[in-house]
Scaffold this motif. Structure first.
Motif, PDB file in Angstrom:
ATOM      1  N   VAL A 128      -7.851  -4.067   6.767  1.00 26.41           N
ATOM      2  CA  VAL A 128      -8.273  -2.668   6.801  1.00 26.41           C
ATOM      3  C   VAL A 128      -9.289  -2.460   7.929  1.00 26.41           C
ATOM      4  CG1 VAL A 128      -9.431  -0.819   5.530  1.00 26.41           C
ATOM      5  CG2 VAL A 128      -7.979  -2.444   4.317  1.00 26.41           C
TER       6      VAL A 128
ATOM      7  N   LYS B 202      -4.667   0.740   7.601  1.00 30.69           N
ATOM      8  CA  LYS B 202      -4.442  -0.396   6.699  1.00 30.69           C
ATOM      9  C   LYS B 202      -3.099  -1.042   6.980  1.00 30.69           C
ATOM     10  CE  LYS B 202      -7.108   1.668   2.979  1.00 30.69           C
ATOM     11  NZ  LYS B 202      -7.244   1.907   1.540  1.00 30.69           N
TER      12      LYS B 202
ATOM     13  N   GLU C 223      -7.932   1.754  -3.405  1.00 29.45           N
ATOM     14  CA  GLU C 223      -6.843   0.781  -3.504  1.00 29.45           C
ATOM     15  C   GLU C 223      -6.694   0.345  -4.953  1.00 29.45           C
ATOM     16  OE1 GLU C 223      -7.506  -3.201  -2.148  1.00 29.45           O
ATOM     17  OE2 GLU C 223      -9.472  -3.297  -3.080  1.00 29.45           O
TER      18      GLU C 223
ATOM     19  N   LYS D 159     -18.442  -5.783   0.047  1.00 32.81           N
ATOM     20  CA  LYS D 159     -17.379  -6.438   0.818  1.00 32.81           C
ATOM     21  C   LYS D 159     -17.811  -6.997   2.169  1.00 32.81           C
ATOM     22  CE  LYS D 159     -13.230  -4.969  -1.321  1.00 32.81           C
ATOM     23  NZ  LYS D 159     -12.848  -3.674  -1.866  1.00 32.81           N
TER      24      LYS D 159
ATOM     25  N   GLU E 266      -4.962   6.622   6.777  1.00 28.81           N
ATOM     26  CA  GLU E 266      -5.440   7.607   5.801  1.00 28.81           C
ATOM     27  C   GLU E 266      -6.790   8.186   6.186  1.00 28.81           C
ATOM     28  OE1 GLU E 266      -5.241   5.053   2.264  1.00 28.81           O
ATOM     29  OE2 GLU E 266      -7.404   5.142   2.189  1.00 28.81           O
ATOM     30  N   ASP E 267      -7.109   9.327   5.567  1.00 31.70           N
ATOM     31  CA  ASP E 267      -8.391   9.983   5.821  1.00 31.70           C
ATOM     32  C   ASP E 267      -9.522   9.156   5.218  1.00 31.70           C
ATOM     33  OD1 ASP E 267      -6.982  11.947   7.004  1.00 31.70           O
ATOM     34  OD2 ASP E 267      -7.332  13.485   5.468  1.00 31.70           O
TER      35      ASP E 267
ATOM     36  N   LEU F  17     -12.807   8.586   3.136  1.00 31.20           N
ATOM     37  CA  LEU F  17     -13.477   9.187   1.969  1.00 31.20           C
ATOM     38  C   LEU F  17     -14.924   8.717   1.953  1.00 31.20           C
ATOM     39  CD1 LEU F  17     -10.778   8.497  -0.787  1.00 31.20           C
ATOM     40  CD2 LEU F  17     -11.148  10.640   0.447  1.00 31.20           C
TER      41      LEU F  17
ATOM     42  N   GLU G 214     -18.777   3.383  -3.758  1.00 27.29           N
ATOM     43  CA  GLU G 214     -17.576   2.719  -4.285  1.00 27.29           C
ATOM     44  C   GLU G 214     -17.902   1.976  -5.563  1.00 27.29           C
ATOM     45  OE1 GLU G 214     -15.170   0.381  -1.507  1.00 27.29           O
ATOM     46  OE2 GLU G 214     -16.246   1.390   0.108  1.00 27.29           O
TER      47      GLU G 214
ATOM     48  N   LYS H 159       0.844  -1.200   0.000  1.00 29.65           N
ATOM     49  CA  LYS H 159       0.000   0.000   0.000  1.00 29.65           C
ATOM     50  C   LYS H 159       0.875   1.244   0.000  1.00 29.65           C
ATOM     51  CE  LYS H 159      -4.153  -2.066   1.841  1.00 29.65           C
ATOM     52  NZ  LYS H 159      -5.081  -2.136   0.719  1.00 29.65           N
TER      53      LYS H 159
HETATM   54  P1  AMP Z   1      -9.135  -1.848   0.793  1.00 33.61           P
HETATM   55  O1  AMP Z   1      -8.637  -3.192   1.194  1.00 33.61           O
HETATM   56  O2  AMP Z   1      -8.091  -0.793   0.799  1.00 33.61           O
HETATM   57  O3  AMP Z   1      -9.941  -1.893  -0.457  1.00 33.61           O
HETATM   58  O4  AMP Z   1     -10.229  -1.452   1.866  1.00 33.61           O
HETATM   59  C1  AMP Z   1     -11.359  -2.253   2.122  1.00 33.61           C
HETATM   60  C2  AMP Z   1     -12.588  -1.400   2.302  1.00 33.61           C
HETATM   61  O5  AMP Z   1     -12.380  -0.440   3.335  1.00 33.61           O
HETATM   62  C3  AMP Z   1     -12.903  -0.558   1.082  1.00 33.61           C
HETATM   63  O6  AMP Z   1     -13.646  -1.263   0.143  1.00 33.61           O
HETATM   64  C4  AMP Z   1     -13.688   0.585   1.686  1.00 33.61           C
HETATM   65  O7  AMP Z   1     -15.019   0.213   1.912  1.00 33.61           O
HETATM   66  C5  AMP Z   1     -13.013   0.796   3.007  1.00 33.61           C
HETATM   67  N1  AMP Z   1     -12.010   1.849   2.881  1.00 33.61           N
HETATM   68  C6  AMP Z   1     -10.687   1.708   2.671  1.00 33.61           C
HETATM   69  N2  AMP Z   1     -10.063   2.910   2.607  1.00 33.61           N
HETATM   70  C7  AMP Z   1     -11.007   3.854   2.777  1.00 33.61           C
HETATM   71  C8  AMP Z   1     -11.005   5.290   2.831  1.00 33.61           C
HETATM   72  N3  AMP Z   1      -9.898   5.994   2.709  1.00 33.61           N
HETATM   73  N4  AMP Z   1     -12.187   5.917   3.023  1.00 33.61           N
HETATM   74  C9  AMP Z   1     -13.327   5.195   3.157  1.00 33.61           C
HETATM   75  N5  AMP Z   1     -13.405   3.865   3.138  1.00 33.61           N
HETATM   76  C10 AMP Z   1     -12.257   3.181   2.952  1.00 33.61           C
END
Ligand code: AMP
Ligand code: GLY
Length: 418
Positions: free
Chosen positions: A156, A146, A284, A215, A186-187, A189, A193, A106
């Motif tokens: 996460v 993360k 991501e 998810k 991270e902040d 968002l 999605e 990441k």
């Molecule tokens: P990732 O493995 O990075 O895709 O994260 C898994 C899930 O966490 C994502 O599908 C989002 O629902 C949530 N997520 C991850 N990063 C963020 C973010 N910066 N803001 C909001 N939701 C997030």
């Protein structure tokens, strides 16, 4: 015309969908799948070779005149399957180990986005627990924490308060329950999605149709994060201008950046994106076909997938055509997933099902179909509308008889229900 032999690496629903698309190609005469599953076995010859056994996979491809290999899972990429195939002059669709860092690290992905001005959430990387906690406390909630490394989409935590954030940081940095500790904070968002999968060949980007994954394990986006409990395509609330913006401001610049950084990408670059008030931003990247997104996107591909893959390996022009009809897929998972669950439970009734069924984790024993994984089947309904596709999927799920399976009933809610 010279007919082709293809090898697909993997054993899930994603690979079943890739194999199914290849089986529709007039250019393909033989499909192998390593190791495959009980559903894939109806369309391909399954090989008893594991996804990480890269030398055995390359030996098989070389000795059996395989024209093209397609990689499904990240485990095969992380084991260096593409590097090995390329060093032996074997054609393969997938990124090298170095390019796979866009998914496996990441921190690498975040630094690349910062350097090339690709829109994503503000972030910092930490190894020290106290520094990480101090940073979290200096930012607004929720905080997104993360684990930096491959954690099968489960590393996460979206922390709603500082206690939750502290517990997550403790887990990842002090208890080392995930392995060597390092986190990206991270902040948060806000927005819907969506998944934007693109085939990529160096700087060339071939966009696929959009899809949306679900998810969380349970209805209403409750429960733990999973690999994905259902998906649909197209995504009606993401307008064409947003897709165009995501292509021009995110996917193309990242492909270009990877070339510049000496890690040119070949294969599927998967943008996990979110439509914020300031436009699409990156959550991501993955370096492979999404699972379960592939199961609803590839059935909509009207073009010949072998020619598409071939164009990608050669960096040639190719414009895929798509069927308009929506697809909506619902995952049947073992009760207990993503935690512990039973395996080896018989599944009956599939012969009555009219929708496409992709096998995610099944095996066959003495003529019986048995569960063999957390995610077991995906039923993909098709219809004139997403609502109809959903109804068809649910109707068919009702015909499947297995007491150990559960599914979400609200897949597509954002697109269908008011
Ligand atoms: P990732 O493995 O990075 O895709 O994260 C898994 C899930 O966490 C994502 O599908 C989002 O629902 C949530 N997520 C991850 N990063 C963020 C973010 N910066 N803001 C909001 N939701 C997030
Ligand atoms: N569907 C999420 C993934 O493939 O990582």
């Amino acid at each position: 015309m010279d007919k082709k032999k293809v090898l697909v690496i993997g054993s899930g629903g994603r690979e079943h969908a890739i194999v199914e698309a290849l089986s529709r190609s007039p250019r393909v005469e033989k499909i192998y799948c390593a190791p495959g599953n009980a559903g894939i076995a109806a369309l391909a010859e399954c090989l008893p070779i594991g996804v990480g056994e890269v030398d055995r996979l390359a030996d098989f491809a070389a000795e059996n005149g395989v024209d093209l290999t397609v990689v499904g899972p990240e485990a095969a990429l992380a084991a260096g399957v593409v590097d090995t195939f390329m060093s032996r002059g074997l054609k393969i669709v997938g990124p090298t180990k170095s390019a796979t860092r866009i998914e496996s690290s990441k921190e690498f992905a975040k630094e690349l986005m910062a350097k090339y001005n690709v829109p994503t959430a503000a972030y910092r990387v930490f190894e020290d627990f106290n520094e990480a906690l101090a940073y979290v406390k200096s930012r607004p909630l929720p905080a997104v924490i993360k684990y930096d490394g491959l954690a099968a989409g489960k590393g996460v935590v979206v922390a709603e308060n500082y206690d939750e954030a502290e517990a997550a940081l403790r887990d990842m940095l002090l208890d080392e329950s995930f392995g060597k500790g390092r986190v990206v904070v991270e902040d948060f968002l806000a927005g819907p999605e969506f998944s934007f999968l693109c085939l990529v060949s160096g700087e060339k980007v071939y966009p696929l149709e959009l899809s949306q994954d679900h998810k969380r394990a349970f209805d209403g986006d409750k429960g733990p994060n999973t690999g994905g409990m259902g998906a649909y395509s197209p995504v009606p609330f993401i307008p064409e201008v947003v897709r165009e913006e995501a292509l021009e401001k995110i996917m193309k610049p990242v492909a270009k950046a990877l070339v510049k950084e000496g890690a040119p990408f070949c294969g599927v670059l998967y943008g996990g994106l979110i439509l914020t008030a300031d436009g699409p931003k990156v959550i991501e990247f993955n370096a492979r076909f999404g699972d379960p997104e592939t199961e609803v996107v590839l059935p909509r591909l009207a073009s010949d997938i072998y020619s598409f893959f071939e164009a990608v390996t050669e960096g040639a022009d190719f414009t895929p055509e798509w069927n308009e009809r929506p697809m909506l897929g619902i995952v049947l998972a073992s009760k207990g997933y993503p935690g512990s669950y039973r395996k080896g439970v018989e599944i009956k009734g599939l012969d009555k099902v009219k929708s496409r069924v992709f096998h995610m984790g099944t095996t066959e024993k003495e003529g019986k179909l048995l569960t063999a994984g957390g995610r077991v089947l995906m039923v993909v309904g098709e219809g004139d509308t997403l609502a109809e596709a959903r109804e068809n999927a649910l109707k068919d799920i009702a015909l499947i008889d297995c007491p150990e399976l559960f599914h979400r009933s609200d897949i597509g809610r954002q697109a269908i229900l008011p």
